[in-house]
Design a protein around this motif. Sequence first.
Motif, PDB file in Angstrom:
ATOM      1  N   GLU A  71       0.810  -1.212   0.000  1.00 42.87           N
ATOM      2  CA  GLU A  71       0.000   0.000   0.000  1.00 42.87           C
ATOM      3  C   GLU A  71       0.851   1.272   0.000  1.00 42.87           C
ATOM      4  OE1 GLU A  71       0.669  -1.262   4.280  1.00 42.87           O
ATOM      5  OE2 GLU A  71       0.143  -2.206   2.366  1.00 42.87           O
ATOM      6  N   LEU A  72       2.148   1.129   0.212  1.00 41.17           N
ATOM      7  CA  LEU A  72       3.033   2.289   0.244  1.00 41.17           C
ATOM      8  C   LEU A  72       3.559   2.598  -1.159  1.00 41.17           C
ATOM      9  CD1 LEU A  72       5.114   1.425   3.454  1.00 41.17           C
ATOM     10  CD2 LEU A  72       3.110   2.928   3.266  1.00 41.17           C
ATOM     11  N   PRO A  73       3.595   3.884  -1.546  1.00 41.74           N
ATOM     12  CA  PRO A  73       4.094   4.234  -2.890  1.00 41.74           C
ATOM     13  C   PRO A  73       5.526   3.779  -3.134  1.00 41.74           C
ATOM     14  CG  PRO A  73       2.943   6.092  -1.893  1.00 41.74           C
ATOM     15  CD  PRO A  73       3.071   5.046  -0.828  1.00 41.74           C
ATOM     16  N   ALA A  74       6.379   3.895  -2.136  1.00 39.52           N
ATOM     17  CA  ALA A  74       7.775   3.485  -2.300  1.00 39.52           C
ATOM     18  C   ALA A  74       7.881   2.000  -2.596  1.00 39.52           C
ATOM     19  CB  ALA A  74       8.579   3.824  -1.034  1.00 39.52           C
ATOM     20  N   SER A  75       7.004   1.206  -2.032  1.00 39.10           N
ATOM     21  CA  SER A  75       7.015  -0.232  -2.285  1.00 39.10           C
ATOM     22  C   SER A  75       6.632  -0.525  -3.728  1.00 39.10           C
ATOM     23  CB  SER A  75       6.049  -0.943  -1.334  1.00 39.10           C
ATOM     24  OG  SER A  75       6.397  -0.702   0.014  1.00 39.10           O
ATOM     25  N   GLY A  76       5.631   0.198  -4.235  1.00 39.24           N
ATOM     26  CA  GLY A  76       5.227   0.008  -5.625  1.00 39.24           C
ATOM     27  C   GLY A  76       6.326   0.388  -6.594  1.00 39.24           C
ATOM     28  N   ILE A  77       7.023   1.480  -6.303  1.00 43.93           N
ATOM     29  CA  ILE A  77       8.136   1.906  -7.168  1.00 43.93           C
ATOM     30  C   ILE A  77       9.223   0.840  -7.182  1.00 43.93           C
ATOM     31  CG2 ILE A  77       9.992   3.595  -7.417  1.00 43.93           C
ATOM     32  CD1 ILE A  77       8.071   5.689  -6.265  1.00 43.93           C
ATOM     33  N   ALA A  78       9.557   0.307  -6.013  1.00 48.31           N
ATOM     34  CA  ALA A  78      10.610  -0.717  -5.926  1.00 48.31           C
ATOM     35  C   ALA A  78      10.207  -1.975  -6.681  1.00 48.31           C
ATOM     36  CB  ALA A  78      10.896  -1.042  -4.464  1.00 48.31           C
ATOM     37  N   ALA A  79       8.946  -2.401  -6.525  1.00 44.08           N
ATOM     38  CA  ALA A  79       8.494  -3.632  -7.180  1.00 44.08           C
ATOM     39  C   ALA A  79       8.496  -3.475  -8.698  1.00 44.08           C
ATOM     40  CB  ALA A  79       7.096  -4.006  -6.675  1.00 44.08           C
TER      41      ALA A  79
END
Length: 541
Positions: free
Chosen positions: A408-416
């Motif tokens: 749910e975190l934007p930084a996690s989506g960018i990393a994935a």
Amino acid sequence: MKGDDDLGPDRGDEFQTDDEENQAEGIFENLDDDTESDATASSRNLSINMDLNNPKWPQSYRQSMDMLTSVGSPSISFLRGSSLTEIYSSISTTFNRPQVSQCDSSLSKPFIFETSELKEELPTSTEPVRLSASTCSKFSYSEFPPPADRQCSFAQAVLNGTNILCGIGLLTTPYAVKQGGWLSLLLLVMFGIICCYTGILLQKCLESCPGLQTYPDIGEAAFGVAGRLGTSIILYLELYACCVEFIIMMSDNLASLFPNTYISLAGIDLDSQQIFSIVATLAVLPTVWLRNLSLVSYVSVGGIFASILVAFCLLWVGVVDQVGFHPGGKAFNLSNLPATIGIYGFAFAGHSVFPNVYSSMKEPSQFPAVLMTSFGFCFLMYIGIAVTGFLIFGDSVKSQYTLNMPKELPASGIAAWTTVVIPLTKYPLTLLPVALSIEELLPSPKLQSYAVSILLRTILVFSTLAVALSVPFFGSVLALIGSLTAMLVALILPCACYLKILNCRISKIEMASCIFIMVMGSVCSLIGTYSAIVRIAGKVD
């Protein structure tokens, strides 16, 4: 009849007789014999008996591996036209920057030769040509004249070296700490130092003769044709296994982004990991058909910045998004240490490309500094991510720390998404050397066509999918690659080749160091390979 003076100095040189040329060659050979000891001559005059009409396999290694060093790499149009015959005729002269002492303006020619140019340049005789050290850089089996600007600066060489080292191993270093404990980071330090040293050993092997320009060349100089074949097979096996890991990595991260994906078709049930393995394969398939990989090569250098971005996202999640740091974990875990050894061994195994980086440099003497800079940067990255990732996720950390990051975190989506996109550029460049090496072995010119090339590469891509579906375990497969191939490529073979080629010119300390590294590498390889196979077999069952 006009004399030489009437013809002018240049014309007079053109009418030298064969006897005069042979006499001149004899003089230079005698000078070499007088100025060098027998031991030096035996290692420096690495004479190569080569039939120009039947060059040794693999001839495509140099230019295909150069594409992995993205900065300053030339354009490649392997699949231009309807036939691969011109490709192999150009490959037979192979790709490399000659030594400075051997360089002349005639080597600044287009990357793909016209057929008429080849006929003029290649000798018409079908007799094998015996090459000495003084001439092996001119007609060596690994020379392919590059463009005039194909000379990397120090900064470009550092980017190339860092781009190779700073790869998928970064994602799994927190998992390695979980397996081996905090003290296992000492192994990471040790492997970093040793791999940097063995990279310098490869440089010394290359300097022993101007005709040695790739890793297979070094293997042949040390152990003959068997050494060349064995080294090449190991290197291609490592590259193929990396392609399998790219498929697993993309499918794992896509499955984490869309965990509820499910398909049931004709009685076959596919979960999200299997579905996205197929999707990832179909996505990379067109890239291996490209006629020009130069754009992909330049884009792939973004792997360095992508690694920094993913590391920054990890730190952001821990600090800004307040997931927090949770100290814990074992100091040392001997039972799981073999998995850690394989992962750390893989992290610094960029030796298959180091000779290409060295040969592309304007100032080859700066190569040790390039290695130290590249290893130093990557070491800090590995240590930083290993410590940060394990402090954030603890014993729950997965084989790729991006799989632990809250979606749910934007930084996690960018990393994935970053870990999904970057393999799309790395995959075709990594598979290219394997595909070209197999295409070289095609027995008939009729099979050397564009359609056959596409078919072969398609089969290779789907074979990596089959392996990825059979063993979809990123951490265990990475540990297997690191233990089985990386230990050979980065530790054992550099030392063995160095001892064989320069055995009469090395000190006792160097000899003892090489023997120690070879023994340690062999033990780590055996233990790590056995442990990885047992782990994979247990998960498959």
